[in-house]
Each structure stands twice: as C-alpha cells, then as structure tokens.
Motif scaffolding. Sequence first.
Motif, PDB file in Angstrom:
ATOM      1  N   MET B  39      -2.225  -1.670   8.748  1.00 42.28           N
ATOM      2  CA  MET B  39      -3.274  -0.889   8.097  1.00 42.28           C
ATOM      3  C   MET B  39      -3.719   0.279   8.973  1.00 42.28           C
ATOM      4  O   MET B  39      -4.002   1.374   8.474  1.00 42.28           O
ATOM      5  CB  MET B  39      -4.461  -1.795   7.767  1.00 42.28           C
ATOM      6  N   ALA B  42      -1.366   3.091   8.453  1.00 43.41           N
ATOM      7  CA  ALA B  42      -1.664   3.754   7.173  1.00 43.41           C
ATOM      8  C   ALA B  42      -2.906   4.637   7.307  1.00 43.41           C
ATOM      9  O   ALA B  42      -2.943   5.774   6.817  1.00 43.41           O
ATOM     10  CB  ALA B  42      -1.872   2.706   6.083  1.00 43.41           C
ATOM     11  N   GLN B  43      -3.909   4.106   7.979  1.00 44.61           N
ATOM     12  CA  GLN B  43      -5.157   4.849   8.153  1.00 44.61           C
ATOM     13  C   GLN B  43      -4.919   6.123   8.973  1.00 44.61           C
ATOM     14  O   GLN B  43      -5.502   7.172   8.690  1.00 44.61           O
ATOM     15  CB  GLN B  43      -6.184   3.952   8.852  1.00 44.61           C
ATOM     16  N   THR B  46      -3.701   9.095   7.006  1.00 36.51           N
ATOM     17  CA  THR B  46      -4.623   9.708   6.048  1.00 36.51           C
ATOM     18  C   THR B  46      -5.063  11.127   6.432  1.00 36.51           C
ATOM     19  O   THR B  46      -4.952  12.047   5.607  1.00 36.51           O
ATOM     20  CB  THR B  46      -5.846   8.793   5.828  1.00 36.51           C
ATOM     21  N   PRO B  56       1.270  10.683   0.760  1.00 37.56           N
ATOM     22  CA  PRO B  56       2.363   9.721   0.570  1.00 37.56           C
ATOM     23  C   PRO B  56       1.946   8.590  -0.359  1.00 37.56           C
ATOM     24  O   PRO B  56       0.768   8.424  -0.669  1.00 37.56           O
ATOM     25  CB  PRO B  56       2.564   9.172   1.984  1.00 37.56           C
ATOM     26  N   LEU B  58       1.973   4.554  -0.027  1.00 38.49           N
ATOM     27  CA  LEU B  58       2.050   3.586   1.066  1.00 38.49           C
ATOM     28  C   LEU B  58       2.080   2.175   0.506  1.00 38.49           C
ATOM     29  O   LEU B  58       1.294   1.850  -0.390  1.00 38.49           O
ATOM     30  CB  LEU B  58       0.834   3.732   1.989  1.00 38.49           C
ATOM     31  N   GLU B  59       2.969   1.365   1.032  1.00 42.05           N
ATOM     32  CA  GLU B  59       3.016  -0.051   0.663  1.00 42.05           C
ATOM     33  C   GLU B  59       2.743  -0.860   1.930  1.00 42.05           C
ATOM     34  O   GLU B  59       3.512  -0.797   2.892  1.00 42.05           O
ATOM     35  CB  GLU B  59       4.381  -0.404   0.075  1.00 42.05           C
ATOM     36  N   ILE B  60       1.637  -1.583   1.904  1.00 41.97           N
ATOM     37  CA  ILE B  60       1.186  -2.289   3.096  1.00 41.97           C
ATOM     38  C   ILE B  60       1.167  -3.782   2.835  1.00 41.97           C
ATOM     39  O   ILE B  60       0.724  -4.236   1.781  1.00 41.97           O
ATOM     40  CB  ILE B  60      -0.232  -1.822   3.475  1.00 41.97           C
ATOM     41  N   ARG B  64       3.757  -4.922   7.920  1.00 42.76           N
ATOM     42  CA  ARG B  64       4.642  -3.847   7.451  1.00 42.76           C
ATOM     43  C   ARG B  64       3.852  -2.764   6.735  1.00 42.76           C
ATOM     44  O   ARG B  64       2.860  -3.023   6.069  1.00 42.76           O
ATOM     45  CB  ARG B  64       5.732  -4.397   6.531  1.00 42.76           C
TER      46      ARG B  64
END
Lengths: 92, 92
Positions: B39, B42-43, B46, B56, B58-60, B64
């Motif tokens: 996470m 992903a953050q 941003t 994008p 994103l698959e979290i 992964r």
Amino acid sequence: MTLEEGAINSKLQELGTGWQRQGKHLILRETFGNFVDAMAFAQAITPLAEDQGHHPDLEIGWGRCTVLLTTHDDGGLTEKDFTLAKAIDRIR
Amino acid sequence: MTLEEGAINSKLQELGTGWQRQGKHLILRETFGNFVDAMAFAQAITPLAEDQGHHPDLEIGWGRCTVLLTTHDDGGLTEKDFTLAKAIDRIR
C-alpha cells in the motif's frame, strides 16, 4: 471455515449498500471524484485489515476503488470477510 | 497520440526491470513482504500521478502491487505512460 449459503445471504443483509456477493468474493465498488480520494479510501482500509490480520484485494483507478474480500486459506467466504466488510462500512 | 510499435519497444528498453507490455498496457508487478508495504508503494505513486495529470490502475493485495498504465483517452500507449513509468522507477 467457510460459511454456508444461508449464513452468507443472511450476513449480506447486515452490510451497507453496494456490497455484492460474487461466488467466493464479497465485492464493493466505490466511486469518487478523483484519484486521491479513491486512494485515501484504500489507505483508510489498511489499518482495519492490519488489525484483523485479514487483507482485501483492492483495485484502484481514477475515481474508483473496488474492494474484494475472500478467505484464500479457506477457499471461500468466512466470518473474517464479513467482519472486515463491516469495519469498512464504518469508514464509508 | 498513441506510439508506434517501434517507439514502444525502444522506450520499453529505457524502463527499469519488470515492466512488461501487454497489448495496450504497460504492467509492473511488484512484490512486498506484507500488505502495508504494498500500500505504501501505491501511495507513493499518487503524487507522481497527480503531478502528471495521468493516473494508473493499481491492484493491491497482501504483498503485491500491480501497476497498469495506458492512455484511455487515446486508446493505447502514449508518451504519458512512459513518463509516469519512469517516475515510478525512481521510487522503486
């Protein structure tokens, strides 16, 4: 231990609007006005998942965050999924 | 304006390891030791996406984070996707 169909349907009624059951998953598709808000929602789920030791799959894009819950170890929906779903409902 | 095949293949060589081209997408599958680190990655993406006005998918999940880039408005890969991919490479 996975829940029986009757229990799943009953527990679904206790969840907030938007939750759908698709096979072995509970799915919530939330929409937002931008990317940052979608990511903030995902970020807010993180401590809930950590607290419960149970983690969702999240799909994030511009203006959307989809939450997918299942209990991989048990091969389906368990109490853990509904407990996390209820916690997520409290931050929506 | 979408890039031609030759340009796409050339630009792919300039990206860090792990980026794959699948049809109209650039895809990066990163793995981590837990959910929080996935996470956090992903953050960290941003503000890069916000700066570039290009976001994008994103698959979290636990351990992964998959990054999917494409330019929906143009129906394929554009300079925007490679510019964001390079910015993401700098925070890996």
